[in-house]
Design an enzyme around this catalytic site. Sequence first.
Site, mmCIF file in Angstrom:
data_model
loop_
_atom_site.group_PDB
_atom_site.id
_atom_site.type_symbol
_atom_site.label_atom_id
_atom_site.label_comp_id
_atom_site.label_asym_id
_atom_site.label_seq_id
_atom_site.Cartn_x
_atom_site.Cartn_y
_atom_site.Cartn_z
ATOM 1 N N MET A 90 0.862 -1.228 0.025
ATOM 2 C CA MET A 90 0.059 0.047 -0.025
ATOM 3 C C MET A 90 0.735 1.339 -0.211
ATOM 4 S SD MET A 90 0.373 1.230 3.312
ATOM 5 C CE MET A 90 -1.164 2.329 3.678
ATOM 6 N N TYR A 91 2.162 1.333 0.180
ATOM 7 C CA TYR A 91 3.005 2.354 0.023
ATOM 8 C C TYR A 91 3.032 3.014 -1.235
ATOM 9 C CZ TYR A 91 4.706 0.740 4.707
ATOM 10 O OH TYR A 91 4.902 0.292 6.114
ATOM 11 N N SER A 92 2.376 4.119 -1.314
ATOM 12 C CA SER A 92 2.131 4.891 -2.666
ATOM 13 C C SER A 92 1.561 3.945 -3.556
ATOM 14 C CB SER A 92 3.560 5.206 -3.216
ATOM 15 O OG SER A 92 3.932 6.367 -2.436
ATOM 16 N N THR A 93 0.581 2.966 -2.948
ATOM 17 C CA THR A 93 -0.093 2.069 -3.833
ATOM 18 C C THR A 93 0.808 1.400 -4.820
ATOM 19 O OG1 THR A 93 -1.782 3.851 -3.885
ATOM 20 C CG2 THR A 93 -2.391 1.868 -5.260
ATOM 21 N N GLY A 94 1.848 0.710 -4.227
ATOM 22 C CA GLY A 94 2.711 -0.159 -5.178
ATOM 23 C C GLY A 94 3.975 0.457 -5.641
#
Length: 326
Positions: free
Chosen positions: A58-62
């Site tokens: 989920m960090y920066s959506t991938g």
Amino acid sequence: MDQVRLGTTGTKVSRICLGMMSYGDPGDRAWFLDEDAGEPIVRRAVEAGVTFFDTADMYSTGVSEEITGRLLSRLFERRDDYVLATKVFFPMGPGANDSGLSRKHIMASIDASLRRLDTDHVDLYQIHRWDYETPIEETMEALHDVVKAGKARYIGASSMFAWQFAKAQHVAEAHGWTKFVSMQNHYNLVYREEEREMIPLCLDQGVGCIPWSPLARGLLAGNRERGGERNTVRANSDAYADDLYEESDFDVVDAVREVAEERGVPAAQVALAWLLTKPGVTAPIVGATKPPHIEDAIAAAELKLDETEVARLEAPYRPHPVNGHS
């Protein structure tokens, strides 16, 4: 840098884990670094002996996973020379099955993470939070199958109540499934509630603790002041920290500053060195967006505090409500 066992496993990791959340899409958060800006910092960490890296889908959506995969493939000659961790739970899309710890989401997520990381396996696959909607039996069996498929070497968990962690471990043991080897928990000088139940549980069960936010999202390093003054870009855009910490925590910050001044080192080194003295802690997960951040982490691994200094740092602590589980 010293290499130590991850819990009671045979795998060894560096005493500092580099958190890769800081490397992603700057449009997502003002303090994120893109790949070009982050590479010198990650390179310095590798040169200093850091071999343990933590990210999440989920960090920066991938985007963080994509950057992590590219950087590590350039900075290490062999995949076996570093330990790579990622996580699953938070939403990765708008669909009803795009989050959580169902078998469906876990199986889809591990494959997606491996594609972004450009590797055939992660060393540590972690559940990012507890899923109150999915039976823990479903989650643990799915994680076991991920390991047996060779897509992860070990599994770990992150912030939850000790009873939840104990239940998950019991379910896995009862069925002969893979158990968690690590706990990524919220633990630092201004939030020590984990010392009541979770850390004793981990010590008893041989589970390694890899604390997140070891500097209290920069509070212990001086990014905030009493009365609300903010000293960094992150402090000005990190609303989550406002929920985690309170005004009384500055008494602890003051103690850290006093010890740091006497030692002639930055406060961040003292706060990290304290955490590295605590039983059960394998490797704090350190975020770094500036060269001094990584230098402080490297130096902290060598800084030895005496018993009097530790007592001074711990004396101002006040109990907190349980937080960091959401």
